[in-house]
Design a protein around this motif. Sequence first.
Motif, PDB file in Angstrom:
ATOM      1  N   GLN A 118      10.074 -39.475 -21.249  1.00 18.83           N
ATOM      2  CA  GLN A 118       9.577 -40.851 -21.242  1.00 18.83           C
ATOM      3  C   GLN A 118       9.023 -41.246 -19.876  1.00 18.83           C
ATOM      4  O   GLN A 118       8.226 -42.177 -19.774  1.00 18.83           O
ATOM      5  CB  GLN A 118      10.694 -41.805 -21.661  1.00 18.83           C
ATOM      6  N   GLN A 119       9.446 -40.534 -18.831  1.00 21.50           N
ATOM      7  CA  GLN A 119       8.926 -40.781 -17.490  1.00 21.50           C
ATOM      8  C   GLN A 119       7.840 -39.769 -17.123  1.00 21.50           C
ATOM      9  O   GLN A 119       7.425 -39.687 -15.976  1.00 21.50           O
ATOM     10  CB  GLN A 119      10.062 -40.736 -16.465  1.00 21.50           C
ATOM     11  N   GLY A 120       7.420 -38.988 -18.129  1.00 27.38           N
ATOM     12  CA  GLY A 120       6.309 -38.068 -17.908  1.00 27.38           C
ATOM     13  C   GLY A 120       6.677 -36.757 -17.274  1.00 27.38           C
ATOM     14  O   GLY A 120       5.793 -36.040 -16.774  1.00 27.38           O
ATOM     15  N   ASP A 121       7.955 -36.384 -17.288  1.00 32.16           N
ATOM     16  CA  ASP A 121       8.364 -35.123 -16.680  1.00 32.16           C
ATOM     17  C   ASP A 121       7.791 -33.952 -17.476  1.00 32.16           C
ATOM     18  O   ASP A 121       8.118 -33.787 -18.666  1.00 32.16           O
ATOM     19  CB  ASP A 121       9.892 -35.020 -16.637  1.00 32.16           C
ATOM     20  N   PRO A 122       6.931 -33.108 -16.889  1.00 31.26           N
ATOM     21  CA  PRO A 122       6.274 -32.039 -17.654  1.00 31.26           C
ATOM     22  C   PRO A 122       7.229 -30.975 -18.167  1.00 31.26           C
ATOM     23  O   PRO A 122       7.048 -30.433 -19.260  1.00 31.26           O
ATOM     24  CB  PRO A 122       5.260 -31.460 -16.660  1.00 31.26           C
ATOM     25  N   ARG A 123       8.269 -30.676 -17.396  1.00 34.44           N
ATOM     26  CA  ARG A 123       9.223 -29.663 -17.844  1.00 34.44           C
ATOM     27  C   ARG A 123       9.974 -30.132 -19.084  1.00 34.44           C
ATOM     28  O   ARG A 123      10.219 -29.359 -20.019  1.00 34.44           O
ATOM     29  CB  ARG A 123      10.199 -29.348 -16.709  1.00 34.44           C
ATOM     30  N   ALA A 124      10.329 -31.426 -19.112  1.00 26.72           N
ATOM     31  CA  ALA A 124      11.022 -31.973 -20.270  1.00 26.72           C
ATOM     32  C   ALA A 124      10.112 -31.974 -21.487  1.00 26.72           C
ATOM     33  O   ALA A 124      10.547 -31.655 -22.609  1.00 26.72           O
ATOM     34  CB  ALA A 124      11.504 -33.392 -19.965  1.00 26.72           C
ATOM     35  N   LEU A 125       8.845 -32.315 -21.291  1.00 26.74           N
ATOM     36  CA  LEU A 125       7.885 -32.279 -22.394  1.00 26.74           C
ATOM     37  C   LEU A 125       7.756 -30.862 -22.956  1.00 26.74           C
ATOM     38  O   LEU A 125       7.737 -30.657 -24.174  1.00 26.74           O
ATOM     39  CB  LEU A 125       6.522 -32.782 -21.912  1.00 26.74           C
ATOM     40  N   PHE A 126       7.676 -29.890 -22.055  1.00 31.37           N
ATOM     41  CA  PHE A 126       7.585 -28.498 -22.493  1.00 31.37           C
ATOM     42  C   PHE A 126       8.830 -28.088 -23.275  1.00 31.37           C
ATOM     43  O   PHE A 126       8.743 -27.478 -24.353  1.00 31.37           O
ATOM     44  CB  PHE A 126       7.409 -27.573 -21.284  1.00 31.37           C
ATOM     45  N   ASN A 127      10.021 -28.439 -22.746  1.00 33.07           N
ATOM     46  CA  ASN A 127      11.263 -28.053 -23.411  1.00 33.07           C
ATOM     47  C   ASN A 127      11.392 -28.684 -24.794  1.00 33.07           C
ATOM     48  O   ASN A 127      11.903 -28.057 -25.736  1.00 33.07           O
ATOM     49  CB  ASN A 127      12.457 -28.435 -22.542  1.00 33.07           C
ATOM     50  N   LEU A 128      10.947 -29.923 -24.935  1.00 35.13           N
ATOM     51  CA  LEU A 128      10.967 -30.546 -26.261  1.00 35.13           C
ATOM     52  C   LEU A 128      10.063 -29.768 -27.224  1.00 35.13           C
ATOM     53  O   LEU A 128      10.401 -29.582 -28.404  1.00 35.13           O
ATOM     54  CB  LEU A 128      10.519 -32.002 -26.164  1.00 35.13           C
ATOM     55  N   GLY A 129       8.918 -29.328 -26.714  1.00 31.46           N
ATOM     56  CA  GLY A 129       8.033 -28.511 -27.540  1.00 31.46           C
ATOM     57  C   GLY A 129       8.705 -27.241 -28.019  1.00 31.46           C
ATOM     58  O   GLY A 129       8.580 -26.850 -29.181  1.00 31.46           O
ATOM     59  N   VAL A 130       9.439 -26.604 -27.109  1.00 36.14           N
ATOM     60  CA  VAL A 130      10.153 -25.375 -27.471  1.00 36.14           C
ATOM     61  C   VAL A 130      11.206 -25.657 -28.539  1.00 36.14           C
ATOM     62  O   VAL A 130      11.375 -24.886 -29.503  1.00 36.14           O
ATOM     63  CB  VAL A 130      10.798 -24.741 -26.218  1.00 36.14           C
TER      64      VAL A 130
END
Length: 450
Positions: A327-339
């Motif tokens: 929600q704060q735009g963290d790219p690693r978190a976005l990637f992990n959610l994708g995984v």
Amino acid sequence: MADVFISYSKADRAVAEALAADLKAQGFDVWWDFELYAGDDFHDMIRGEIAKAKAVVVIWSEAAVASKWVRGEAEEASDLGTIICTHVPGFDARKVPINFRTLHCEAVVNRDRVVAAIERKGAAAKAQTTPPTITSDPLADLKARAAAGDAEALCELGLKHANGDGVSQDYLEAHRLWTLASEQGSAVAQFHLGVNFANGHGVPRNNAEAARLYRLAAEKGFARAQFNLGCMFLNGWGVEKNEIEAVRLFRLSAEQGNLDAQTNLSVMLAEGRGTSRDLATAAHFLRLAAAQGDPEAACELGSMHLEGDGVARDAIEAERLFRLAAQQGDPRALFNLGVMYANGDGVARSDAEAIRFWLLAAEKGHALAQYNLGVRYTAGRGVAHDDVEGARMFRLAASQGIDSAQYNLGAMHASGRGVEKDEEEAVRLFQLAAEQGHAGAMEALQRRGL
């Protein structure tokens, strides 16, 4: 007659002095004369002051627990019902003498709570005899208070000059004002002076002097100074490099809620640097940092839950933490959610959601998200088949050193799939991937006699 008596070990003089200064600034009469600790028994004056005080603040520490003088003063105050137990930063309150363990022991740096406890004992702050003149101009009032030597005003006005906030930016003037406040024992001023010397603001850069000033403020329990001094020990700036001391200082600061200290300490605990490796405690401090809204801490803690590394494996908790960071735009978190969506781990499997999160991460430059999208576009998995877009994603990931992306893009150039056929570019990319040990790239070069 003083309403507040401070009992402490001489080893904690700086902490007691800072407390006394703060209480006096709020209008309390305070007695803390450290010169009267030399007798073989309680000095008559000490006993007299304890008897007259409405509140006796005992500052517990390892040294205080070992001091018969502090223990004796605490017993006197306990008998009179005036005792208030506090402790220095980092001290385990469970270590106070056994006859005082039923009493609440507050961190001495929590000034508001200490003052509230003092007031509950019946001590009251007295009105200032010469209050500063209040005008309609807050800056003029601040300058007047600073001119009168008020340490808090000196610090605030110094900060305004350092930042150019309502006054001309002037590091020299900020330094002068903070020096005046520092001479009164202000930890805030000592911290800002340390920052000046560390960065060369208004003074020649001097890391040794910065460390000295940070230490003065850190000894008074100032969390930001503890963190900065920890960084100096971690990196050997102005002091001899000492990771054990860095961990100690980070812990003191982290326990007071300093977010940067919490994240730094968690890294050192996880890596076993300066301390034994302790993933459970690392997770504890990451949790504190995440609760303050730090996205990197939330993401790292999510990864620990996803992998069961130092904490119980909990994909649902991992997904919650990743979302907080995303929600704060963290790219690693976005990637992990994708995984997680790609694998159906803790969530319902969804290629569409996986692609959506990877696209968001890729836009922020996450190399593995770019690579995964390259694979999906060239295979037509979860998205329409698109070799051109797949090659573009591989190129972005390859430029960040992802060996598989370099190899795949090389293969596309070798065949002219989605890109212009270019053997020279294919070889260049195979060589980059081979240098990282990519087996397919090494085979491709061997087939070419290279």
